[in-house]
Design a protein around this motif. Structure first.
Motif, PDB file in Angstrom:
ATOM      1  N   GLY A   1      41.100  69.274  53.954  1.00  0.00           N
ATOM      2  CA  GLY A   1      42.286  69.833  53.372  1.00  0.00           C
ATOM      3  C   GLY A   1      42.562  69.372  51.853  1.00  0.00           C
ATOM      4  N   SER A   2      41.917  68.446  51.488  1.00  0.00           N
ATOM      5  CA  SER A   2      42.103  67.911  49.781  1.00  0.00           C
ATOM      6  C   SER A   2      41.199  68.805  49.042  1.00  0.00           C
ATOM      7  N   LEU A   3      40.279  69.790  49.579  1.00  0.00           N
ATOM      8  CA  LEU A   3      39.537  70.823  48.951  1.00  0.00           C
ATOM      9  C   LEU A   3      40.004  71.999  49.008  1.00  0.00           C
ATOM     10  N   SER A   4      39.737  72.925  47.925  1.00  0.00           N
ATOM     11  CA  SER A   4      40.079  74.251  48.209  1.00  0.00           C
ATOM     12  C   SER A   4      38.774  75.201  48.225  1.00  0.00           C
ATOM     13  N   PRO A   5      38.787  75.989  48.892  1.00  0.00           N
ATOM     14  CA  PRO A   5      37.429  77.089  48.871  1.00  0.00           C
ATOM     15  C   PRO A   5      36.718  76.998  47.675  1.00  0.00           C
ATOM     16  N   SER A   6      35.371  76.781  47.430  1.00  0.00           N
ATOM     17  CA  SER A   6      34.775  77.160  46.363  1.00  0.00           C
ATOM     18  C   SER A   6      33.307  76.993  46.460  1.00  0.00           C
ATOM     19  N   LEU A   7      32.532  77.469  45.945  1.00  0.00           N
ATOM     20  CA  LEU A   7      31.041  77.246  46.293  1.00  0.00           C
ATOM     21  C   LEU A   7      30.425  75.914  45.353  1.00  0.00           C
ATOM     22  N   ASN A   8      31.211  74.918  45.580  1.00  0.00           N
ATOM     23  CA  ASN A   8      30.623  73.766  45.011  1.00  0.00           C
ATOM     24  C   ASN A   8      29.892  72.740  45.988  1.00  0.00           C
ATOM     25  N   LEU A   9      29.136  71.606  45.546  1.00  0.00           N
ATOM     26  CA  LEU A   9      28.764  70.816  46.974  1.00  0.00           C
ATOM     27  C   LEU A   9      29.577  70.123  47.531  1.00  0.00           C
ATOM     28  N   PRO A  10      30.882  69.494  47.027  1.00  0.00           N
ATOM     29  CA  PRO A  10      31.734  68.875  47.787  1.00  0.00           C
ATOM     30  C   PRO A  10      32.288  69.543  48.968  1.00  0.00           C
ATOM     31  N   PHE A  11      32.444  70.880  48.622  1.00  0.00           N
ATOM     32  CA  PHE A  11      33.101  71.673  49.400  1.00  0.00           C
ATOM     33  C   PHE A  11      32.040  72.104  50.626  1.00  0.00           C
ATOM     34  N   ILE A  12      30.722  72.456  50.315  1.00  0.00           N
ATOM     35  CA  ILE A  12      29.931  72.908  51.314  1.00  0.00           C
ATOM     36  C   ILE A  12      29.787  71.780  52.188  1.00  0.00           C
ATOM     37  N   GLU A  13      29.480  70.416  51.683  1.00  0.00           N
ATOM     38  CA  GLU A  13      29.581  69.364  52.171  1.00  0.00           C
ATOM     39  C   GLU A  13      30.448  69.247  53.413  1.00  0.00           C
ATOM     40  N   SER A  14      31.682  69.410  52.964  1.00  0.00           N
ATOM     41  CA  SER A  14      32.854  69.378  53.868  1.00  0.00           C
ATOM     42  C   SER A  14      32.641  70.383  54.986  1.00  0.00           C
ATOM     43  N   VAL A  15      32.262  71.421  54.783  1.00  0.00           N
ATOM     44  CA  VAL A  15      32.082  72.546  55.691  1.00  0.00           C
ATOM     45  C   VAL A  15      31.211  72.190  56.693  1.00  0.00           C
ATOM     46  N   VAL A  16      29.911  71.710  56.333  1.00  0.00           N
ATOM     47  CA  VAL A  16      29.004  71.417  57.059  1.00  0.00           C
ATOM     48  C   VAL A  16      29.442  70.053  57.874  1.00  0.00           C
ATOM     49  N   TYR A  17      30.035  69.283  57.620  1.00  0.00           N
ATOM     50  CA  TYR A  17      30.420  68.084  58.129  1.00  0.00           C
ATOM     51  C   TYR A  17      31.584  68.655  59.310  1.00  0.00           C
ATOM     52  N   HIS A  18      32.425  69.641  58.983  1.00  0.00           N
ATOM     53  CA  HIS A  18      33.528  70.133  59.901  1.00  0.00           C
ATOM     54  C   HIS A  18      32.800  70.882  60.873  1.00  0.00           C
ATOM     55  N   SER A  19      31.756  71.471  60.689  1.00  0.00           N
ATOM     56  CA  SER A  19      31.156  72.431  61.658  1.00  0.00           C
ATOM     57  C   SER A  19      30.101  71.886  62.634  1.00  0.00           C
ATOM     58  N   ILE A  20      29.823  70.570  62.625  1.00  0.00           N
ATOM     59  CA  ILE A  20      29.078  69.941  63.232  1.00  0.00           C
ATOM     60  C   ILE A  20      29.269  69.805  64.982  1.00  0.00           C
ATOM     61  N   LEU A  21      30.689  69.417  65.003  1.00  0.00           N
ATOM     62  CA  LEU A  21      31.318  69.329  66.533  1.00  0.00           C
ATOM     63  C   LEU A  21      31.174  70.784  66.960  1.00  0.00           C
ATOM     64  N   PRO A  22      31.823  71.554  66.501  1.00  0.00           N
ATOM     65  CA  PRO A  22      31.757  73.150  66.863  1.00  0.00           C
ATOM     66  C   PRO A  22      30.441  73.455  67.260  1.00  0.00           C
ATOM     67  N   ALA A  23      29.673  73.216  66.432  1.00  0.00           N
ATOM     68  CA  ALA A  23      28.105  73.582  66.654  1.00  0.00           C
ATOM     69  C   ALA A  23      27.624  73.019  67.839  1.00  0.00           C
ATOM     70  N   ILE A  24      27.921  71.698  67.948  1.00  0.00           N
ATOM     71  CA  ILE A  24      27.309  71.039  69.318  1.00  0.00           C
ATOM     72  C   ILE A  24      27.966  71.669  70.382  1.00  0.00           C
ATOM     73  N   THR A  25      29.072  71.948  70.268  1.00  0.00           N
ATOM     74  CA  THR A  25      29.668  73.013  71.516  1.00  0.00           C
ATOM     75  C   THR A  25      29.213  74.015  72.051  1.00  0.00           C
ATOM     76  N   ILE A  26      28.936  74.815  70.898  1.00  0.00           N
ATOM     77  CA  ILE A  26      28.185  76.072  71.323  1.00  0.00           C
ATOM     78  C   ILE A  26      26.583  75.987  71.825  1.00  0.00           C
ATOM     79  N   PHE A  27      26.219  75.001  71.149  1.00  0.00           N
ATOM     80  CA  PHE A  27      24.766  74.539  71.521  1.00  0.00           C
ATOM     81  C   PHE A  27      24.419  74.061  72.945  1.00  0.00           C
TER      82      PHE A  27
END
Lengths: 322, 313, 330
Positions: free
Chosen positions: C176-202
């Motif tokens: 929540g502290s980041l705003s959507p943009s194409l920089n490394l911290p944001f992408i890292e945060s996106v990947v980090y947040h997507s791990i559990l959803p990804a495991i669920t689908i997997f």
């Protein structure tokens, strides 16, 4: 060249009572011979054929006895030894009408897969070899670029025969190769096969339910009944000198001694249920020459004038008249 | 000889059939024996055996659940939002109900919804599959196209849109929505099976003998595809149980009834997980999964009847 | 070529069915949510006339003959005019959906394909070593995991890995502290947040892929050409992959396409649990706010994505199977 000694094949079943489809078979196949194996469906002839080729699934079958090919017992070889021996020495052609080809690979590719598994050759020499083989079975070599579904049944079976010869095998086992093909196609394929055998001098084990067909092409005929060989004779004599009542019946000139007229007819009854083994001669219940001994003692395959026969009628010493 | 070719393979190719036909039993006796042997084949499959035991337990709980539950469903007088304890094995809800009691009561509703929706689904699938498979030609073309279209449309989103527009959300509405959107898969497999069977010699013979289509379908074809129908029925039940849970979870069901799906809905609404009440959320989900697994496992055994290659050695 | 045209025709037909269903459903239902809906919109503020028209057509407010309504509705869809969203007023439905779509497409798309590939490979392995340890364990284990509702797996993962273990964030698509943009911290945060959803689908998807491939492969292993391939002395790897798996794959790709609908449905629920900013979460927002225009348009977009994926799977089957490609009997 190939020797089969006391071969037994038993299908395992979950209930524990196995069914022996091949029961103590002995025979040999010399070089350059065309051997026919005849019997009705369910007599174990295909099982015998695949047993000789070492193709039975050990999870489903118990095999005992020996199959000796050029001095090596197939059933003592390691997996890898057996793999390399397959097709180089011994190939098979399955029943017409079966899906013998991988539907997603071109014919050429399937030939190449076999050659690659056994040797290192350049692609161009392999393609030459495929063309040569396809011409030998009277097909247009261009069909090598087709997929199996684009070929007719007859073309597929010719291709299957070409494929069986690709590594110059010593023995080709053909299991009902012309079943499911029409008579004209069947005829031309049989003629082609016998021509190829004469030229290339490999041995053939030709498995069929059609005695007439086998008599035309084979130089020796074995008749099988309920998992046993009951008669084994040169094709030239079996017609006139069939001894086993089953062979006679198969020949369709079975003569009922009590009938006034001689008539052609089928064989009444059905083969016995092989579960738990068979006592005596398996053909006894259908045989019109049956004697008491037939129900108690299993006749052995013994030498007779022109070959081998397994029937108590021809072992005078053991028949006790009551 | 000819008569042999017109035999009916009642329980498909199966080792024991041979024995029976050889023993020349009377037709009726033979049929009964073959049926039994079908049950035996399913039972002989270890996975199917596990499945049948689990399903049996669930059916038992669905029947006697209210009697064995520790408290009354209407009892809302407990301390709210308790974690699992000795008095409340699975804790209590936000409104002070015992979770275990809800779970035991909910078994009946969830299974009822699943099995009724499964039955309606398979009934539609059977009718469409039969019509398409038996009357080839344009009827088949139209129905097959319809099935293919229904198959590729994503089921849950479609259910959601329909359910969102339905004014009242009772059990029956949910069942209806699930059946109407879920029949295509079963329809397709049953049509294929029907097509194969209606070309069998004995069916063709019955047709030539002037039997009516209804007689042929019920006497000659239906018994021979029973294993497919049952397998598809179980598949439909599994789908319905999962879909019901999904719809309830989204709040598109009827939150006033007590089913596994509504339990999760209320648990999620009450932030159960974040209050440490794991059992409230996880127990109903586990039941859904266990029931669905048991049906899948039974289908392993049924598949083995229909397809001998899948039989276990 | 005829194969492609036929599949293209089917694609067009199914898209048309989806669009038409979307038109019919609100009009078939008893009661009239449309007028209530329009009244609620009126409370929120002025709606531009063109948008108002689009809303009326979508919701089924009776103006003009049914054919006129239908025609107007189709024209609006072609122009991408789906009205304004009620819950995100005054944003248009299209822009709301276009923001959510990339989230779902990348996450669900990538993980579904990954799950399919891994599951299929394991299925090949299980069938080839049938009855051995891996096969016995895998078939039971995966029939169990694939029976779990997606949202339940999601809840369990949140509880154990996020709430108890604190390894992953509990919800959201990025910090929540980041705003959507194409920089490394944001992408890292996106990947980090997507791990559990990804495991669920997997986890929920892989069982179906594995079991489907296993059963198909076992069937294929009984084919005559496998028997012959063994007789030919081909290496067992060749038999397993080139002869058996290659053929067993064909119906699997078709099934994969068919099961996409289920995967998408499950992912919608999964997103809801994680409050993952994709189309599924949006859909549950639309449901709870009774935002019918958003709900209906989401249905259209999801359905069309599934249909396109289906078309792609059909094309893959065409590439893999010469019989299909040439339009031969199948």
């Amino acid at each position: 060249m190939l020797e089969v000694k006391d071969l037994w094949v038993t299908y395992k079943s979950r209930s524990g009572i196995g069914v022996s489809a091949v029961r103590g078979v002995d025979f040999d196949i010399p070089d350059n011979s065309f051997l026919g194996l005849v019997g009705e469906s369910g007599c174990g002839k295909s099982t015998l054929g695949f047993g000789i080729a070492g193709l039975l699934d050990p999870k489903r079958n118990d095999v005992s006895g020996k199959v000796i090919l050029d001095g090596q017992d197939l059933y003592t070889l390691s997996k890898e030894q057996l793999r390399t021996l397959r097709w180089e020495k011994l190939s098979v052609v399955l029943q017409g009408g079966m899906n013998a080809f991988n539907p997603v690979l071109k014919i050429k590719q399937q030939f190449i897969d076999v050659m690659r598994a056994h040797s290192n050759q350049s692609t161009s020499s392999m393609v030459d070899r495929i063309a040569e083989l396809l011409s030998a079975v009277q097909l247009d070599p261009r069909i090598m670029d087709s997929y199996p579904h684009e070929l007719s049944g007859g073309m597929k079976q010719r291709t299957a025969i070409a494929l069986s010869l690709v590594l110059h095998p010593r023995l080709v086992i053909l299991d009902e190769p012309t079943t499911a093909l029409d008579v004209v196609v069947q005829r031309s394929i049989i003629n082609m096969l016998s021509e190829l055998q004469r030229l290339q001098k490999f041995s053939v084990l030709f498995i069929s339910h059609d005695l007439g067909l086998v008599l035309e092409v084979a130089n020796r005929v074995m008749v099988m009944y309920s998992g046993q060989i009951v008669e084994d004779k040169p094709a030239s004599v079996i017609m006139d000198d069939a001894q086993h009542p089953y062979t006679k019946a198969l020949l369709g000139c079975y003569v009922n001694p009590h009938a006034e007229n001689v008539s052609l007819k089928g064989i009444p009854g059905t083969p016995p249920d092989l579960r738990g083994g068979v006592q005596g001669c398996p053909f006894a219940p259908r045989c019109s020459f049956v004697m008491d001994v037939c129900f108690t003692k299993t006749p052995q395959l013994v030498k007779c004038e022109n070959g081998l026969v397994a029937c108590h009628l021809y072992r005078q010493d053991e028949v006790t008249v009551e | 000889m000819m008569a042999n070719q017109i035999q009916k393979p009642v329980s498909s190719t199966h080792a024991q059939d041979d024995t029976l036909s050889r023993l020349n039993q009377t037709d009726l006796l033979g049929k009964i024996f073959r049926r039994q042997s079908a049950v035996h084949t399913v039972w002989a499959n270890r996975k199917a055996r596990i499945g049948m035991v689990i399903l049996g337990i669930f059916i038992l709980v669905a029947i006697i659940g209210p009697w064995i539950s520790p408290y009354s469903l209407n009892n809302t007088g407990f301390t709210v939002s308790e974690p699992p304890s000795f008095a409340h094995w699975l804790g209590t809800t936000q409104s002070g109900q015992d979770v275990l009691t809800q779970l035991l009561y909910g078994t009946r509703i969830s299974m009822l919804v699943g099995f009724i929706a499964g039955a309606i689904t398979i009934a539609i699938a059977l009718i469409v599959g039969f019509l398409a498979g038996y009357f080839s030609g344009w009827i088949d073309d139209v129905l097959s196209l319809l099935m293919n279209v229904m198959l590729v449309l994503p089921g849950l989103p479609l259910m959601i849109v329909i359910a969102a527009y339905i004014p009242s959300h009772g059990i029956w509405e949910i069942i209806l929505v699930m059946s109407l959107t879920g029949w295509a898969f079963g329809g397709r497999t049953l049509r294929a099976q029907m097509l194969t069977l209606s070309r069998q010699d004995y069916v063709v013979a019955a047709r030539f003998a002037g039997e009516s289509p209804i007689t042929i379908i019920f006497r000659e074809i239906l018994p021979n595809m029973l294993s497919y129908i049952i397998a598809n029925f179980f598949g439909a039940v599994t789908g319905a149980i999962l879909a019901e849970a999904g719809l309830e979870f989204l709040g598109l069901g009827n939150p006033s009834i007590t089913s596994w799906g509504t339990m999760i809905y209320w648990a999620q609404n009450g932030d159960a997980l974040l209050n440490g009440q794991w059992a409230w959320v996880l127990a109903p989900g586990l039941c859904i999964a266990l029931l669905a697994t048991s049906l899948t496992l039974i289908n392993f055994g049924i598949d083995a009847i229909a397809n001998p290659r899948l039989q276990e050695d | 070529m005829r194969f492609i045209l036929r599949k293209l025709g089917f694609l067009v037909l199914t898209v048309w069915v989806a669009i038409t269903l979307n038109f019919i459903i609100p009009r078939l239902m008893p009661g009239n949510p449309a007028e209530a809906m329009m009244a609620k919109y009126a409370q929120q503020g002025p709606v531009p006339p063109q948008q108002e028209k689009a809303l009326e057509l979508m919701l089924g407010l009776p103006t003009g003959s049914l054919w006129q309504q239908y025609w107007g509705y189709v024209v609006n869809i072609i122009h991408g005019n789906f009205g304004v969203s009620y819950s995100f007023f005054p944003e248009s439905v299209l822009s709301v959906i276009l923001q959510a779509m990339p989230w779902t497409l990348t996450l669900v798309g990538l993980v579904t394909i990954l799950q399919f590939v891994v599951g299929t490979l394991l299925g090949v392995y299980a069938a080839w070593h049938r009855g051995k340890k891996f096969d016995s364990i895998a078939t039971v284990l995966f029939s169990f995991t694939s029976a779990f509702p997606y949202f339940w797996i999601a809840l369990a993962l949140i509880y154990f890995l996020a709430f108890i273990a604190h390894w992953f964030p509990i919800s959201g698509g990025y910090s929540g502290s980041l705003s959507p943009s194409l920089n490394l911290p944001f992408i890292e945060s996106v990947v980090y947040h997507s791990i559990l959803p990804a495991i669920t689908i997997f986890i929920t998807g892989i069982g179906g892929s594995l079991l489907g491939m296993r059963n198909n492969m076992i069937n294929t292993l009984g084919e005559d050409y496998i028997f012959l391939a063994r007789a030919e002395g081909l290496k067992s790897k060749t038999v397993a992959i080139r002869y058996a798996a290659r053929n067993a794959m064909l119906p699997i790709v078709t099934n994969f396409a068919m099961s996409l609908g289920l995967v998408v449905g499950g992912s919608l629920l999964m997103e809801t649990v994680f409050a993952y900013p994709g189309m599924g979460y949006l859909m549950s927002t639309a449901i709870s706010n009774q935002d019918y225009p958003l709900l209906q348009t989401l249905f259209l977009f999801i359905t069309i994505s599934v249909l396109l994926a289906n078309f792609a799977a059909d094309m893959v089957t065409g590439i893999l199977d010469p019989r299909v490609r040439k339009g031969a009997a199948r």
